[in-house]
Design a protein around this motif. Structure first.
Motif, PDB file in Angstrom:
ATOM      1  N   ALA A  22       0.946  -1.381   0.000  1.00  7.58           N
ATOM      2  CA  ALA A  22       0.049  -0.036   0.084  1.00  7.58           C
ATOM      3  C   ALA A  22       0.727   1.297   0.108  1.00  7.58           C
ATOM      4  O   ALA A  22       0.442   2.204  -0.815  1.00  7.58           O
ATOM      5  CB  ALA A  22      -0.831   0.013   1.258  1.00  7.58           C
ATOM      6  N   HIS A  23       2.005   1.188   0.705  1.00  8.37           N
ATOM      7  CA  HIS A  23       2.875   2.368   0.651  1.00  8.37           C
ATOM      8  C   HIS A  23       3.490   2.759  -0.602  1.00  8.37           C
ATOM      9  O   HIS A  23       3.449   3.897  -0.885  1.00  8.37           O
ATOM     10  CB  HIS A  23       4.070   2.189   1.930  1.00  8.37           C
ATOM     11  CG  HIS A  23       4.778   3.495   2.159  1.00  8.37           C
ATOM     12  ND1 HIS A  23       4.426   4.488   2.776  1.00  8.37           N
ATOM     13  CD2 HIS A  23       6.072   3.517   1.725  1.00  8.37           C
ATOM     14  CE1 HIS A  23       5.328   5.303   2.979  1.00  8.37           C
ATOM     15  NE2 HIS A  23       6.378   4.815   2.340  1.00  8.37           N
ATOM     16  N   LEU A  24       4.022   1.717  -1.178  1.00  8.37           N
ATOM     17  CA  LEU A  24       4.624   1.669  -2.608  1.00  8.37           C
ATOM     18  C   LEU A  24       3.509   2.316  -3.437  1.00  8.37           C
ATOM     19  O   LEU A  24       3.723   2.909  -4.471  1.00  8.37           O
ATOM     20  CB  LEU A  24       5.188   0.518  -2.898  1.00  8.37           C
ATOM     21  CG  LEU A  24       6.538   0.247  -2.302  1.00  8.37           C
ATOM     22  CD1 LEU A  24       7.058  -1.145  -2.443  1.00  8.37           C
ATOM     23  CD2 LEU A  24       7.487   1.260  -2.327  1.00  8.37           C
ATOM     24  N   ALA A  25       2.367   1.663  -3.372  1.00  5.87           N
ATOM     25  CA  ALA A  25       1.141   2.250  -4.410  1.00  5.87           C
ATOM     26  C   ALA A  25       0.784   3.594  -3.987  1.00  5.87           C
ATOM     27  O   ALA A  25       0.431   4.094  -5.224  1.00  5.87           O
ATOM     28  CB  ALA A  25       0.011   1.312  -4.063  1.00  5.87           C
ATOM     29  N   HIS A  26       1.113   4.097  -3.021  1.00  9.78           N
ATOM     30  CA  HIS A  26       0.441   5.597  -2.809  1.00  9.78           C
ATOM     31  C   HIS A  26       1.527   6.549  -3.218  1.00  9.78           C
ATOM     32  O   HIS A  26       1.056   7.408  -3.626  1.00  9.78           O
ATOM     33  CB  HIS A  26       0.163   5.386  -1.012  1.00  9.78           C
ATOM     34  CG  HIS A  26      -0.237   6.793  -0.668  1.00  9.78           C
ATOM     35  ND1 HIS A  26      -1.230   7.431  -1.082  1.00  9.78           N
ATOM     36  CD2 HIS A  26       0.743   7.725  -0.069  1.00  9.78           C
ATOM     37  CE1 HIS A  26      -1.087   8.814  -0.382  1.00  9.78           C
ATOM     38  NE2 HIS A  26      -0.200   9.045   0.151  1.00  9.78           N
ATOM     39  N   GLY A  27       2.861   6.134  -2.986  1.00 14.26           N
ATOM     40  CA  GLY A  27       3.813   6.946  -3.101  1.00 14.26           C
ATOM     41  C   GLY A  27       3.926   7.386  -4.872  1.00 14.26           C
ATOM     42  O   GLY A  27       3.110   6.449  -5.601  1.00 14.26           O
ATOM     43  N   ARG A  28       4.447   8.508  -5.116  1.00 12.14           N
ATOM     44  CA  ARG A  28       4.917   8.846  -6.383  1.00 12.14           C
ATOM     45  C   ARG A  28       6.382   9.194  -6.649  1.00 12.14           C
ATOM     46  O   ARG A  28       6.596   8.904  -7.885  1.00 12.14           O
ATOM     47  CB  ARG A  28       4.115  10.057  -6.664  1.00 12.14           C
ATOM     48  CG  ARG A  28       2.423  10.046  -6.614  1.00 12.14           C
ATOM     49  CD  ARG A  28       1.911  11.450  -7.165  1.00 12.14           C
ATOM     50  NE  ARG A  28       2.500  12.390  -6.631  1.00 12.14           N
ATOM     51  CZ  ARG A  28       2.153  13.679  -6.379  1.00 12.14           C
ATOM     52  NH1 ARG A  28       0.698  13.875  -6.796  1.00 12.14           N
ATOM     53  NH2 ARG A  28       2.417  14.584  -5.640  1.00 12.14           N
ATOM     54  N   LYS A  29       6.970   9.414  -5.736  1.00 13.41           N
ATOM     55  CA  LYS A  29       8.484   9.612  -5.923  1.00 13.41           C
ATOM     56  C   LYS A  29       9.241   8.991  -4.971  1.00 13.41           C
ATOM     57  O   LYS A  29       8.981   8.433  -3.822  1.00 13.41           O
ATOM     58  CB  LYS A  29       8.776  11.159  -5.644  1.00 13.41           C
ATOM     59  CG  LYS A  29       8.396  12.203  -6.527  1.00 13.41           C
ATOM     60  CD  LYS A  29       8.725  13.711  -6.078  1.00 13.41           C
ATOM     61  CE  LYS A  29       8.455  13.818  -4.879  1.00 13.41           C
ATOM     62  NZ  LYS A  29       8.755  15.237  -4.531  1.00 13.41           N
ATOM     63  N   LEU A  30      10.458   8.581  -5.610  1.00 12.95           N
ATOM     64  CA  LEU A  30      11.352   7.675  -4.483  1.00 12.95           C
ATOM     65  C   LEU A  30      12.761   7.994  -4.889  1.00 12.95           C
ATOM     66  O   LEU A  30      13.032   9.045  -5.842  1.00 12.95           O
ATOM     67  CB  LEU A  30      11.329   6.307  -5.172  1.00 12.95           C
ATOM     68  CG  LEU A  30      11.707   5.650  -6.734  1.00 12.95           C
ATOM     69  CD1 LEU A  30      12.970   5.858  -6.979  1.00 12.95           C
ATOM     70  CD2 LEU A  30      11.059   4.288  -6.894  1.00 12.95           C
ATOM     71  N   GLN A  31      13.527   7.763  -3.958  1.00 14.39           N
ATOM     72  CA  GLN A  31      14.978   8.225  -4.196  1.00 14.39           C
ATOM     73  C   GLN A  31      15.580   6.891  -4.660  1.00 14.39           C
ATOM     74  O   GLN A  31      15.444   5.778  -4.202  1.00 14.39           O
ATOM     75  CB  GLN A  31      15.779   8.363  -2.800  1.00 14.39           C
ATOM     76  CG  GLN A  31      14.963   9.404  -2.006  1.00 14.39           C
ATOM     77  CD  GLN A  31      15.389  10.966  -2.758  1.00 14.39           C
ATOM     78  OE1 GLN A  31      16.281  11.213  -3.170  1.00 14.39           O
ATOM     79  NE2 GLN A  31      14.177  11.551  -2.967  1.00 14.39           N
ATOM     80  N   LEU A  32      16.257   6.966  -5.942  1.00 15.35           N
ATOM     81  CA  LEU A  32      17.036   5.800  -6.388  1.00 15.35           C
ATOM     82  C   LEU A  32      18.528   6.068  -6.456  1.00 15.35           C
ATOM     83  O   LEU A  32      19.041   6.932  -6.835  1.00 15.35           O
ATOM     84  CB  LEU A  32      16.573   5.844  -8.072  1.00 15.35           C
ATOM     85  CG  LEU A  32      17.150   4.917  -8.902  1.00 15.35           C
ATOM     86  CD1 LEU A  32      16.575   3.722  -8.766  1.00 15.35           C
ATOM     87  CD2 LEU A  32      17.240   5.323 -10.291  1.00 15.35           C
ATOM     88  N   ALA A  33      18.958   5.039  -5.959  1.00 11.22           N
ATOM     89  CA  ALA A  33      20.477   4.876  -5.806  1.00 11.22           C
ATOM     90  C   ALA A  33      21.149   3.908  -6.817  1.00 11.22           C
ATOM     91  O   ALA A  33      20.516   2.944  -6.688  1.00 11.22           O
ATOM     92  CB  ALA A  33      21.068   4.607  -4.345  1.00 11.22           C
ATOM     93  N   THR A  34      22.020   4.419  -7.723  1.00 11.77           N
ATOM     94  CA  THR A  34      22.771   3.442  -8.511  1.00 11.77           C
ATOM     95  C   THR A  34      24.165   3.605  -8.033  1.00 11.77           C
ATOM     96  O   THR A  34      24.689   4.542  -7.073  1.00 11.77           O
ATOM     97  CB  THR A  34      22.614   3.967 -10.051  1.00 11.77           C
ATOM     98  OG1 THR A  34      23.114   5.120 -10.267  1.00 11.77           O
ATOM     99  CG2 THR A  34      21.168   3.656 -10.295  1.00 11.77           C
ATOM    100  N   VAL A  35      24.909   2.813  -8.687  1.00 16.47           N
ATOM    101  CA  VAL A  35      26.458   2.915  -8.513  1.00 16.47           C
ATOM    102  C   VAL A  35      27.321   3.330  -9.431  1.00 16.47           C
ATOM    103  O   VAL A  35      27.269   3.066 -10.604  1.00 16.47           O
ATOM    104  CB  VAL A  35      27.128   1.462  -8.039  1.00 16.47           C
ATOM    105  CG1 VAL A  35      28.528   1.425  -7.835  1.00 16.47           C
ATOM    106  CG2 VAL A  35      26.123   0.745  -6.921  1.00 16.47           C
TER     107      VAL A  35
END
Length: 159
Positions: A16-29
């Motif tokens: 539910a939390h993931l479905a509700h959100g719109r933005k995320l912090q994305l970490a790559t290397v």
């Protein structure tokens, strides 16, 4: 004494939390091993986090070299309001235009739009479709294959 078990979300709350959100912090290397951290709009596609980016972006170059990612979706200001889900995994790249457009539509539908308040609903969809079709030609999409999920909901500490 660890409160980890007290604050961890059950699987349905994570979803539910993931479905509700719109933005995320994305970490790559990065090539030198340092993290590259950016904010991204995302959607959920078949239970997986989906995002898109320009083909020549730093994150696309990083993911071509190393498909590992960490995604963080969080909210809350005060300590007892903090909630978050961290997903660690590897990405599957989508290059075909049809697949990129499909992911782009999912993301665009979740983004706030100043156009939405000025146009009838049918026209909003047409404007978004036009944007996605144009943007998709320069982009690549990704699906995150989840390897590990960590969650916390500090509201559970006050109940």
């Amino acid at each position: 004494m660890s409160q980890r078990g007290d604050v961890a979300m059950p699987a349905e709350d994570v979803a539910a939390h993931l479905a509700h959100g719109r933005k995320l912090q994305l970490a790559t290397v990065n090539r030198d091993g340092t993290p590259h951290l950016v904010s991204m709009f995302y959607a959920i596609h078949d239970g997986r986090i989906a995002f898109w980016t320009y083909r020549a972006s730093q994150k696309a170059r990083n993911l071509a070299r190393d498909p590992r990612v960490t995604c963080l979706v969080e909210e809350g200001d005060g300590y007892f309001e903090l909630r978050g889900v961290q997903v660690t995994g590897e990405v599957t790249r989508i290059d075909d235009l049809t697949g990129v457009v499909a992911i782009g539509r999912l993301i665009a539908a979740r983004m706030p739009s100043p156009v939405a308040s000025e146009l009838p609903p049918g026209e909003v969809a047409a404007v978004l479709d036009g944007y996605v079709a144009q943007a998709a030609t320069k982009r690549v999409a990704y699906l995150v294959e989840t390897r590990r999920v960590v969650s916390w909901d500090h509201r559970r500490l006050v109940n």
